[in-house]
Scaffold this motif. Structure first.
Motif, PDB file in Angstrom:
ATOM      1  N   GLN A 195       0.839  -1.202   0.000  1.00 32.88           N
ATOM      2  CA  GLN A 195       0.000   0.000   0.000  1.00 32.88           C
ATOM      3  C   GLN A 195       0.879   1.259   0.000  1.00 32.88           C
ATOM      4  OE1 GLN A 195      -3.925  -0.532   2.171  1.00 32.88           O
ATOM      5  NE2 GLN A 195      -2.719  -2.153   3.108  1.00 32.88           N
TER       6      GLN A 195
ATOM      7  N   GLU B  68       1.752   1.775  -3.488  1.00 37.18           N
ATOM      8  CA  GLU B  68       0.626   2.384  -4.240  1.00 37.18           C
ATOM      9  C   GLU B  68       0.670   3.904  -4.086  1.00 37.18           C
ATOM     10  OE1 GLU B  68      -3.486   0.969  -4.064  1.00 37.18           O
ATOM     11  OE2 GLU B  68      -2.717  -0.823  -3.080  1.00 37.18           O
TER      12      GLU B  68
ATOM     13  N   ARG C  11       3.452   5.193  -6.163  1.00 34.20           N
ATOM     14  CA  ARG C  11       3.054   5.177  -7.580  1.00 34.20           C
ATOM     15  C   ARG C  11       2.150   6.375  -7.890  1.00 34.20           C
ATOM     16  NH1 ARG C  11       0.488   0.291  -7.491  1.00 34.20           N
ATOM     17  NH2 ARG C  11       2.316  -0.974  -7.918  1.00 34.20           N
ATOM     18  N   ARG C  12       1.210   6.636  -6.980  1.00 32.58           N
ATOM     19  CA  ARG C  12       0.237   7.724  -7.169  1.00 32.58           C
ATOM     20  C   ARG C  12       0.925   9.091  -7.240  1.00 32.58           C
ATOM     21  NH1 ARG C  12      -2.160  11.742  -7.356  1.00 32.58           N
ATOM     22  NH2 ARG C  12      -4.236  12.355  -6.652  1.00 32.58           N
TER      23      ARG C  12
ATOM     24  N   ARG D  24      -3.701   3.228   3.110  1.00 22.45           N
ATOM     25  CA  ARG D  24      -2.981   4.121   2.184  1.00 22.45           C
ATOM     26  C   ARG D  24      -3.061   5.566   2.652  1.00 22.45           C
ATOM     27  NH1 ARG D  24      -5.882   2.153  -3.199  1.00 22.45           N
ATOM     28  NH2 ARG D  24      -7.596   2.867  -1.880  1.00 22.45           N
TER      29      ARG D  24
END
Ligand code: NDP
Length: 386
Positions: free
Chosen positions: A22, A25, A28-29, A269
């Motif tokens: 997470q 993630e 990545r975002r 997250r």
């Protein structure tokens, strides 16, 4: 003055796990560079993550797994190392602005101490670091000016609520608990629960070990110890509240009678992202709460007769020394045995209580060596009881 502080680069320890993934993630975002990535044994998962994030360095705690990963990544520039010490060396060597520690269990302690020594910011998900040696971790962080930002959802919530007042104005901390899958059960009914039922957590998707700890309320007990160390409060100031909807992630009551709570959809997250962006906030991956869809929020007192590990953790938090470490070590052994289906669910609490009561001298331990010795002793005892 608040500043946008989303880091340019991070290190993710325990990258193949639930919180680790997470965290990636979030990276990545926000296009955050992942400088360092660590795991233990899951080579193909680590390989896929290295191919996507191209870290400068990857470390596998298991040396055999490191050899396999090195071979698999031979066509890339990722430098692969193996062993526990290599994780700590890589942290000290890394130029990441924030280290996210999402390693599972006591194995996360040495990496936490390495990140603390390095200074800068540590986004801490590995609660065992604070359970096992919280007094030492916090004292070292003060010395090195390492900023520890909690990732654990309740502690992230408390951390956010604490910004509404001064530490001296805090009267109580309400630490919320979902109650786990066996809320409302009697001790007799707990005797026949299965592994599959234990792993079906009602509100959070987590790793297997912490899911079991949520079902015994040991996880909540660890969080009490974590909060005592992190926020420098007395265990008696913490009130555990069962809140099955998991919308309020914790709350702080101030001396004027105001209670400030943090609410959101349950989503780790958000906690990771806040630990990275603090003191700012950034657009993220968590869907906002729709208050109109929340029909009701409920609150209950925890049942410490059915779930005695919560009460045991409160006394361990007050005892200090190596008692919390012994509690954690015995629990790691008992939960591993339960996950192997070697013991039934209700034996976890029995084994842990037995070990802690036999290690009566542990409260006087004050050095890391003394704490680690009690940890080893608790593991030996737990294994012999099993
Ligand atoms: P997982 O079991 O999903 O992942 C653990 C990670 O740690 C994996 O990357 C694993 O590698 C690595 N690891 C395991 N053993 C070792 C070791 N001996 N040395 C180095 N690395 C190791 O755990 P979670 O993500 O669920 O939990 C991580 C931490 O965050 C725990 O302290 C937990 O209490 C806390 N936490 C978790 C939450 C959640 O939602 N999951 C919520 C709040 C806190 P490999 O995959 O190769 O085995």
């Amino acid at each position: 003055m608040r500043e946008q502080t989303m880091p340019r680069s991070i290190a993710v320890l325990g990258a193949t796990g639930s919180v680790g993934r997470q965290s990636l993630e979030v990276a990545r975002r926000h296009n955050i560079k992942v400088e360092l990535l660590t795991a233990a044994r899951r080579v193909s998962d680590a390989e896929a993550l290295c191919r996507e994030f191209s870290p400068r360095v990857a470390v596998m705690a298991d040396r055999g797994a490191a050899d396999a990963l090195r071979l698999a990544l031979a066509d890339t520039d990722v430098r692969v190392y193996g062993g526990d010490e290599a994780i700590c060396e890589a942290i000290l060597d890394s130029s990441a602005e924030v280290t996210v520690n999402a390693i599972l269990g006591e194995a996360g302690l040495a990496p936490t101490l390495a990140a603390v020594k390095k200074g800068g910011r540590l986004a801490l998900s590995n609660k065992e670091s604070l359970v096992v040696a919280g007094e030492i971790v916090m004292a070292e962080a003060k010395k090195s000016r390492c900023e520890i930002i909690p990732v654990d959802s309740e502690h992230s919530a408390i951390f956010q609520c604490l910004h509404a007042g001064d530490a001296r104005e805090v009267r109580r901390i309400f630490l919320t608990a979902s109650g786990g899958p066996f809320r409302g059960y009697t001790p007799e009914r707990l005797r026949s629960v299965t592994l599959a039922e234990t792993l079906a957590h009602p509100t959070w998707q987590m790793g297997a070990k912490i899911t079991v700890d949520s079902a015994t309320l040991m996880n909540k007990g660890f969080e009490v110890i974590e909060a005592v160390r992190l926020f420098d409060v007395e265990a008696s100031q913490i009130e555990v509240v069962v809140h099955p909807e998991s919308i309020i992630h914790s709350a702080v009551e101030y001396i004027d009678g105001a209670t400030i709570a943090q609410m959101s959809t349950p989503d780790m997250r958000l906690c990771v992202q806040y630990a990275l962006s603090y003191p700012s906030r950034a657009e993220g991956l968590t869907p906002p709460l729709d208050l109109f869809k929340l029909s009701r929020l409920t609150f209950e007192r925890p049942d410490t007769e059915t779930f005695p590990l919560l009460a045991l953790a409160f006394s361990a938090a007050s005892d200090g020394g190596a008692v919390p470490a012994a509690l954690n070590a015995a629990n790691e052994v008992a939960v591993a045995a339960f996950l192997r289906e070697q013991i039934p669910f209700h034996r976890i609490a029995e084994v842990v209580s037995d070990v802690v009561s036999r290690l009566s001298g542990a409260a006087s331990a004050s050095t890391l060596e003394g704490i680690l010795e009690s940890d080893r002793e608790a593991r030996r005892l737990a294994n012999s009881i099993l």
